[in-house]
Each structure stands twice: as structure tokens, then as C-alpha cells.
Design an enzyme around this catalytic site. Structure first.
Site, mmCIF file in Angstrom:
data_model
loop_
_atom_site.group_PDB
_atom_site.id
_atom_site.type_symbol
_atom_site.label_atom_id
_atom_site.label_comp_id
_atom_site.label_asym_id
_atom_site.label_seq_id
_atom_site.Cartn_x
_atom_site.Cartn_y
_atom_site.Cartn_z
ATOM 1 N N TYR A 139 -11.603 5.191 18.151
ATOM 2 C CA TYR A 139 -12.459 4.015 18.286
ATOM 3 C C TYR A 139 -12.503 3.172 17.014
ATOM 4 C CZ TYR A 139 -14.439 5.918 22.637
ATOM 5 O OH TYR A 139 -14.623 6.392 23.908
ATOM 6 N N LYS A 194 -7.723 18.528 22.017
ATOM 7 C CA LYS A 194 -6.475 18.596 22.777
ATOM 8 C C LYS A 194 -5.374 19.046 21.831
ATOM 9 C CE LYS A 194 -5.288 17.441 26.442
ATOM 10 N NZ LYS A 194 -5.032 18.256 27.670
ATOM 11 N N ASP A 227 -9.955 18.621 28.907
ATOM 12 C CA ASP A 227 -9.964 18.579 30.366
ATOM 13 C C ASP A 227 -10.631 19.816 30.947
ATOM 14 O OD1 ASP A 227 -7.863 19.990 29.288
ATOM 15 O OD2 ASP A 227 -6.346 19.180 30.641
ATOM 16 N N ASP A 251 -17.677 11.123 23.539
ATOM 17 C CA ASP A 251 -18.215 10.010 24.318
ATOM 18 C C ASP A 251 -18.155 10.346 25.807
ATOM 19 O OD1 ASP A 251 -19.092 7.547 25.196
ATOM 20 O OD2 ASP A 251 -17.273 6.476 24.643
ATOM 21 N N ASP A 255 -21.485 11.743 28.384
ATOM 22 C CA ASP A 255 -21.858 11.033 29.607
ATOM 23 C C ASP A 255 -21.720 11.927 30.832
ATOM 24 O OD1 ASP A 255 -22.589 8.752 28.303
ATOM 25 O OD2 ASP A 255 -20.769 7.628 28.755
#
Length: 372
Positions: A139, A194, A227, A251, A255
Site C-alpha cells: 500500500y 505467503k 488463503d 486489511d 474485514d
């Protein structure tokens, strides 16, 4: 006397912030008070001052002991350069205040389990904390931008690019936040990355492992691919205690965890930097958007922002007693059946379907007297 900076923003931000501020005002009494300053941020600041984070707003936030934040964002400003869009205000505040860790607490009891889109038997008893790194990752890292692709098979096409990167020190400081939180809870930390495909994640995993081994041998550390962690958060959320992730994965996962509660308007987040436990200057928010389609209609859910006020009391003002009173009042109001439109279910009685103001009133009425 501590100072709280209130930054309402736009959309439903001013409405929910007003209810959170009213709760804080109700707590005033012998032994507790605060000075208040309210300053513009986001689109309203763009309209009035030509910038989403005017210098006076940033100065007020930096001078305060804590910031209570509403919401920013308005598509009317999407044509502006990136640096002048309303959403950039939150990034500027994070940098200006030195905030690098977001803590989002997700707790679901019997009274609120029925609100979840999942079966109550899956979510009842969930008590987890998502710790997200805020200042690095894809980001904020550079270079980023748009250009013409030079390589086949799409040479000549428009191409967007971003950089994903972390320095070891960035990972270390947020890892300490997560390990300390886990040590104070159930002693379990799930670190998400990851590492099977990303060099950034390989460094992340290495550094988190070193911090755990050298400083927190009493905390059980488990590494998860992002994942797999997302799937497990939905399938078996009670298995998690503290979840640590970088800016991008954090992020998304925060959520996902918020939706377990039934509405993104229910949880809150504490954005923290360096400081002593209970005396960390930070920014506190519900974390939802501006919901411009319902702004000004007394339909927004103020629970998340009121919970953000509780986090402010706990983390910035060293008043866990008052934070407990606010959180207990929220749970009591929800247990009594009060529901805004986003959390109402088909059998919610009409007299318990309320708007922003009435939900705030119900929570204030449930505030236990000091000493109880």
C-alpha cells in the site's frame, strides 16, 4: 487533563462520532475529564481548505493524547491527484502520529451470535484479535504507478505496478505488539504470510520466528498462508487467539473477521505506535466507510465508533475501568435487542428497530454507574 481530538470526516462519520462523543461526555465526573478539539478531515477538509489533511488538523491530532476518527471518502473527489483524495488523510495521520499497528478485537457472545451470517454454533464464543501492520507493504511502498508495458506478451499495453516490501525492523516492531497481546490473552499467535511465493513473506516469517524464539518462548507461534488463514477464519474462527499479518493481508483478514459479527459496523480498531501500555497515543475508529447513501438519515450503526471510544480509554488514557463500562453497555444494549437496520433480523420487534441516535441513547442508558 487529557485532550481528545475528534475528526468526524464525512458521510456517516459525523453521526456515529457524535454518539461516541456523547458516551465519553456521560463518563465525566470526579476523576475523569477531557479537553476536546474538533477539526475537519477528508472531503470536507478538501472542500474548505483544499487538502484532505490540513496542517491545522494534523497539528491538532499530534498535540492530542488520542484521536477519535469518523470516516472519510467521497467519489466526488476521485478526479483529484492521489495525494489530494479524501482517503489519503488517514495515511497522513498514520505517518504523522507514527502509527504502525492496528488492533481489531472481534468478540461474539450468545446475544450477538445470531447476527452473524454463519451459524451461531460456529461463531458463539469467538474472541480473537487481529494485529495488522499499517505503515509498510504494497500500500505504501514505492515505486508505484502506471506505465506502458515493455515485455511480451502484452508489450505496449497500459500497465499498473506496485511494490511490496518490508524491512526487518518494520516486522520486528509489529511482531512485538502481537506477541505481547498474545501473552496477555491465551498465549497463541497465528502469523499470516505467503512465504511459499513471496520474498517479502519469507523475510516476514523469518523475523517473526526470531522475535518469538528470542523474546516470547511462552507464546505458541504458528505460521499460516493467507488463503488458508482466510478459510479457517470462516470455518473455525474460535481456533484463533491473536492473528498477525502485514498491511495487505491484515486489511483483508480484519474485514473477514469483522463480518463474522454480522456487520462491519460492530467492531472497532485501535491504531497504535510506540508508547507504554495504556499510555499509547493513537487513532481510534470503527473502520467502516462513509456510507454516503444513508448519510444524514439517522440509519447508521454507531456501535463500532462507541467501541472505538472504549479502545481509546483503554489504550491511550489508561482507563480500563471506563473502557469496561462502555463495552458492557454496548453488550447490554445488544442483549436487550436494540438493532439498527444493518443488524436487524426478520423477527426483530418494530420498537427495537432504531436509528443512530436511539441506539446511542440505549447504550448510554445501559452505562453502569461508577463503582458498579
Amino acid at each position: 487533563m487529557p485532550c481528545i481530538a475528534f475528526l468526524p470526516g464525512e458521510g456517516i462519520g459525523p453521526e456515529v462520532l457524535a454518539q461516541a462523543r456523547a458516551v465519553l461526555e456521560d463518563l465525566r465526573g470526579p476523576g475523569f475529564g477531557f479537553d476536546a478539539v474538533e477539526v475537519p478531515v477528508g472531503a470536507v477538509a478538501c472542500d474548505a481548505h483544499g487538502h484532505p489533511l490540513p496542517q491545522a488538523t494534523l497539528a491538532a491530532a499530534c498535540a492530542a493524547d488520542a484521536v477519535l476518527f469518523g470516516a472519510v471518502g467521497d467519489p466526488r473527489h476521485d478526479h483529484l491527484p492521489r495525494a489530494l483524495r479524501p482517503e489519503q488523510a488517514i495515511l497522513g495521520l498514520r505517518r504523522g502520529l507514527g502509527l504502525y499497528a492496528s488492533l481489531r478485537h472481534i468478540r461474539i457472545d450468545a446475544a450477538t451470535a445470531v447476527l452473524s451470517p454463519l451459524k451461531a454454533s460456529v461463531v458463539q464464543g469467538v474472541d480473537l484479535l487481529v494485529v495488522r501492520e499499517l505503515d509498510g507493504d504494497v500500500y505504501t511502498a514505492t515505486p508505484k504507478g502506471q506505465r506502458i508495458a515493455a515485455e511480451e506478451p502484452f508489450a505496449g499495453d497500459a500497465e499498473g505496478f506496485d511494490s511490496m516490501r518490508y524491512a526487518a525492523g518494520e516486522v520486528q516492531r509489529v511482531a512485538h505488539v502481537a506477541f505481547r497481546a498474545a501473552r496477555a490473552r491465551r498465549g497463541q499467535l497465528a502469523s499470516v504470510d505467503k512465504a511459499n511465493v513471496l520474498e517479502t513473506s519469507r523475510l516476514w516469517r523469518q523475523v517473526v520466528s526470531e522475535v518469538g524464539r528470542d523474546h516470547y518462548p511462552d507464546v505458541q507461534l504458528r505460521h499460516w498462508y493467507a488463503d488458508n488463514a482466510a478459510m479457517a477464519l470462516v470455518a473455525s474462527p474460535r481456533d484463533f487467539d491473536v492473528v498477525l499479518a502485514g498491511n495487505l493481508f491484515g486489511d483483508i483478514l480484519s474485514d473477514v473477521a469483522s463480518v463474522l459479527t454480522g456487520s462491519i459496523g460492530l467492531p472497532a480498531a485501535a491504531l497504535l505506535g510506540d508508547g507504554e501500555p495504556g499510555r499509547t497515543r493513537g487513532l481510534f475508529e470503527a473502520g467502516h466507510g462513509t456510507a454516503l447513501d444513508i448519510a444524514g438519515q439517522d440509519r447508521a450503526n454507531p456501535v463500532g465508533c462507541i467501541r472505538a471510544a472504549a479502545l481509546l480509554l483503554r489504550h491511550a488514557l489508561a482507563r480500563p475501568d471506563l473502557a469496561d463500562r462502555v463495552e458492557a453497555a454496548v453488550l447490554a444494549a445488544l442483549a436487550q435487542g436494540w438493532r439498527t437496520a444493518d443488524i436487524a433480523i426478520p423477527d426483530t420487534p418494530a420498537h427495537l428497530r432504531v436509528g443512530t441516535q436511539a441506539m446511542g441513547d440505549a447504550i448510554r442508558q445501559a452505562l453502569a454507574p461508577a463503582g458498579n
